[in-house]
Design a protein around this motif. Structure first.
Motif, mmCIF file in Angstrom:
data_model
loop_
_atom_site.group_PDB
_atom_site.id
_atom_site.type_symbol
_atom_site.label_atom_id
_atom_site.label_comp_id
_atom_site.label_asym_id
_atom_site.label_seq_id
_atom_site.Cartn_x
_atom_site.Cartn_y
_atom_site.Cartn_z
ATOM 1 N N ILE A 37 0.837 -1.208 0.000
ATOM 2 C CA ILE A 37 0.000 0.000 0.000
ATOM 3 C C ILE A 37 0.867 1.250 0.000
ATOM 4 O O ILE A 37 0.590 2.229 -0.708
ATOM 5 C CB ILE A 37 -0.944 -0.018 1.216
ATOM 6 N N VAL A 38 1.949 1.195 0.791
ATOM 7 C CA VAL A 38 2.866 2.332 0.880
ATOM 8 C C VAL A 38 4.189 1.899 0.266
ATOM 9 O O VAL A 38 4.752 0.863 0.627
ATOM 10 C CB VAL A 38 3.061 2.772 2.343
ATOM 11 N N SER A 39 4.687 2.651 -0.660
ATOM 12 C CA SER A 39 5.936 2.320 -1.331
ATOM 13 C C SER A 39 7.122 2.587 -0.409
ATOM 14 O O SER A 39 7.034 3.387 0.527
ATOM 15 C CB SER A 39 6.082 3.151 -2.608
ATOM 16 N N PRO A 40 8.274 1.921 -0.650
ATOM 17 C CA PRO A 40 9.471 2.190 0.164
ATOM 18 C C PRO A 40 9.925 3.642 0.090
ATOM 19 O O PRO A 40 10.455 4.178 1.068
ATOM 20 C CB PRO A 40 10.514 1.238 -0.439
ATOM 21 N N HIS A 41 9.724 4.293 -1.049
ATOM 22 C CA HIS A 41 10.106 5.702 -1.155
ATOM 23 C C HIS A 41 9.278 6.565 -0.214
ATOM 24 O O HIS A 41 9.805 7.497 0.422
ATOM 25 C CB HIS A 41 9.928 6.162 -2.604
ATOM 26 N N GLN A 42 7.981 6.271 -0.122
ATOM 27 C CA GLN A 42 7.141 7.045 0.797
ATOM 28 C C GLN A 42 7.499 6.773 2.255
ATOM 29 O O GLN A 42 7.420 7.675 3.100
ATOM 30 C CB GLN A 42 5.669 6.716 0.547
ATOM 31 N N LEU A 43 7.889 5.524 2.583
ATOM 32 C CA LEU A 43 8.278 5.224 3.960
ATOM 33 C C LEU A 43 9.565 5.928 4.345
ATOM 34 O O LEU A 43 9.762 6.274 5.514
ATOM 35 C CB LEU A 43 8.445 3.714 4.137
ATOM 36 N N ASN A 44 10.465 6.134 3.408
ATOM 37 C CA ASN A 44 11.726 6.801 3.708
ATOM 38 C C ASN A 44 11.589 8.308 3.851
ATOM 39 O O ASN A 44 12.517 8.965 4.320
ATOM 40 C CB ASN A 44 12.760 6.481 2.620
ATOM 41 N N SER A 45 10.449 8.834 3.449
ATOM 42 C CA SER A 45 10.247 10.279 3.601
ATOM 43 C C SER A 45 9.942 10.627 5.053
ATOM 44 O O SER A 45 9.692 9.750 5.889
ATOM 45 C CB SER A 45 9.106 10.742 2.693
ATOM 46 N N ARG A 46 9.948 11.917 5.355
ATOM 47 C CA ARG A 46 9.729 12.341 6.723
ATOM 48 C C ARG A 46 8.324 12.007 7.185
ATOM 49 O O ARG A 46 8.124 11.450 8.267
ATOM 50 C CB ARG A 46 9.977 13.865 6.833
ATOM 51 N N TRP A 47 7.321 12.337 6.368
ATOM 52 C CA TRP A 47 5.943 12.042 6.754
ATOM 53 C C TRP A 47 5.682 10.537 6.763
ATOM 54 O O TRP A 47 4.883 10.036 7.563
ATOM 55 C CB TRP A 47 4.968 12.733 5.813
ATOM 56 N N GLY A 48 6.329 9.809 5.884
ATOM 57 C CA GLY A 48 6.156 8.357 5.874
ATOM 58 C C GLY A 48 6.644 7.710 7.149
ATOM 59 O O GLY A 48 5.985 6.820 7.700
ATOM 60 N N ARG A 49 7.805 8.152 7.653
ATOM 61 C CA ARG A 49 8.316 7.603 8.902
ATOM 62 C C ARG A 49 7.421 7.958 10.067
ATOM 63 O O ARG A 49 7.201 7.141 10.969
ATOM 64 C CB ARG A 49 9.744 8.111 9.140
ATOM 65 N N ARG A 50 6.893 9.162 10.068
ATOM 66 C CA ARG A 50 5.999 9.559 11.168
ATOM 67 C C ARG A 50 4.722 8.728 11.171
ATOM 68 O O ARG A 50 4.271 8.258 12.220
ATOM 69 C CB ARG A 50 5.663 11.054 11.042
ATOM 70 N N ILE A 51 4.134 8.532 10.006
ATOM 71 C CA ILE A 51 2.911 7.730 9.928
ATOM 72 C C ILE A 51 3.191 6.283 10.308
ATOM 73 O O ILE A 51 2.389 5.630 10.991
ATOM 74 C CB ILE A 51 2.310 7.833 8.512
ATOM 75 N N TYR A 52 4.350 5.772 9.885
ATOM 76 C CA TYR A 52 4.708 4.385 10.211
ATOM 77 C C TYR A 52 4.804 4.190 11.727
ATOM 78 O O TYR A 52 4.210 3.248 12.291
ATOM 79 C CB TYR A 52 6.026 4.031 9.534
ATOM 80 N N TRP A 53 5.543 5.071 12.389
ATOM 81 C CA TRP A 53 5.690 4.934 13.839
ATOM 82 C C TRP A 53 4.375 5.202 14.563
ATOM 83 O O TRP A 53 4.092 4.588 15.600
ATOM 84 C CB TRP A 53 6.779 5.871 14.344
ATOM 85 N N LEU A 54 3.558 6.098 14.045
ATOM 86 C CA LEU A 54 2.265 6.364 14.668
ATOM 87 C C LEU A 54 1.367 5.133 14.612
ATOM 88 O O LEU A 54 0.738 4.751 15.616
ATOM 89 C CB LEU A 54 1.591 7.553 13.967
ATOM 90 N N VAL A 55 1.308 4.492 13.445
ATOM 91 C CA VAL A 55 0.489 3.286 13.307
ATOM 92 C C VAL A 55 1.038 2.158 14.168
ATOM 93 O O VAL A 55 0.282 1.418 14.820
ATOM 94 C CB VAL A 55 0.408 2.869 11.826
ATOM 95 N N LEU A 56 2.360 2.001 14.186
ATOM 96 C CA LEU A 56 2.975 0.937 14.978
ATOM 97 C C LEU A 56 2.686 1.112 16.463
ATOM 98 O O LEU A 56 2.293 0.158 17.150
ATOM 99 C CB LEU A 56 4.480 0.907 14.726
ATOM 100 N N VAL A 57 2.868 2.311 16.976
ATOM 101 C CA VAL A 57 2.613 2.563 18.391
ATOM 102 C C VAL A 57 1.136 2.363 18.718
ATOM 103 O O VAL A 57 0.786 1.787 19.763
ATOM 104 C CB VAL A 57 3.087 3.976 18.768
#
Length: 317
Positions: A37-57
């Protein structure tokens, strides 16, 4: 300086024929790409990392609350008064926490006797289960009897049957054998477990055949091989199966309720349920907390062994 050119020596016809026309090339590794759903390029971006950690937590917190909150509610309920437990809406934190309900529950439920009975039944169930399951898994894995796969399939098929379906035939069998209010009525049903046999067999399959053959060359029989070769290298899975058997025997409720009818032979779960209507709610909560402490301690001590045993034997080579 002048560059000298060396002429190549002529190659004979037999040597030319001996040369392969097409050289073998090493195969290129196959790269498999998965669409997410989310590409690796989007995860490496600043907003991508924030959303990733927010969902994980958020996921970790939600699942932690779902599993830990009942324990918290049970412990805090034992610290409340009966009137505070009946309040609506309920309070999350006790107004005046007290540990008196735990001491009262110990005396009212006679938890010392109930825990001793449960430990006795669990120990016997563990001994019989290890004797039957280990030998059955060893026979199916190393001795390779005739129709072994069919026997294993029949054992695994028992896992698909709901326990309530075989409860009445099991109870009738125990009554016919005269095992009511007898520990053998709980030990015999716990002796054979298809899931434990499956786990043990998968681990025994990963033991190198060379070890078995070396012991057989030295003159060891099947039982000697099992005792001196297979069991010493199977400690991780034996620990996991032991923990599963003891926990299952400790928390079992329906079968001990039907078999152990005498008050001095009841297990902890049956004893608490039989006396719960004659005491207050906070005392019931206190008894439940005390009953759950032994298994919680076992889990925290052996949690690494449980994970190591579940993954042991899953990779060969």
């Amino acid at each position: 300086m002048t560059a000298t050119q060396h002429k190549r020596a002529p190659v004979s016809e037999p040597a030319r024929r001996a040369r392969p026309r097409n050289r073998r090339r090493s195969p290129k590794p196959i790269q498999v790409q998965f669409r997410t759903i989310v590409s690796p390029h989007q995860l490496n971006s600043r907003w991508g990392r924030r959303i990733y950690w927010l969902v994980l937590v958020a996921v970790v917190v939600i699942f932690t609350l779902a599993f830990v909150f009942p324990l918290y509610w049970m412990v805090t309920g034992a610290m409340k008064t009966p009137e505070e437990i009946a309040e609506m809406p309920p309070t999350l934190v006790p107004a005046d926490p007290s540990l008196g309900a735990f001491f009262e529950a110990w005396d009212l439920f006679d938890i010392g006797t109930l825990l001793a009975n449960t430990a006795y039944y669990a120990l016997g169930a563990w001994l019989f289960s290890m004797a039957v399951d280990v030998t059955a898994a060893y026979a199916l894995s190393k001795l390779r009897p005739m129709f072994g796969n069919m026997i294993l399939g029949a054992m695994l098929a028992t896992l698909m049957i709901p326990p309530m379906v075989i409860l009445i035939p099991l109870y009738v069998t125990i009554v016919d054998l005269g095992l009511l209010n007898n520990a053998w009525g709980l030990w015999f049903p716990a002796a054979a477990n298809g899931f434990n046999i499956f786990l043990l067999k998968r681990f025994f399959d990963s033991i190198p055949r060379e070890l078995i053959e070396a012991a057989q060359i030295d003159g060891a029989g099947p039982l000697r091989v099992l005792w001196s070769v297979v069991l010493p290298v199977s400690r991780p899975i034996l620990g996991v199966v032991s923990i599963f058997t003891i926990v299952t025997a400790f928390k079992d409720f329906v079968l001990p309720l039907l078999v152990m009818t005498d008050s001095d032979k009841m297990t902890i779960s049956v004893g608490l349920s039989q006396t719960a209507g004659a005491v207050t709610q906070n005392q019931v909560m206190g008894g439940l907390v005390i009953a759950g402490i032994p298994m919680i301690i076992v889990f925290f001590i052996f949690q690494r062994h449980i994970m190591a045993g579940l993954t042991a034997g899953s990779i060969k080579g």
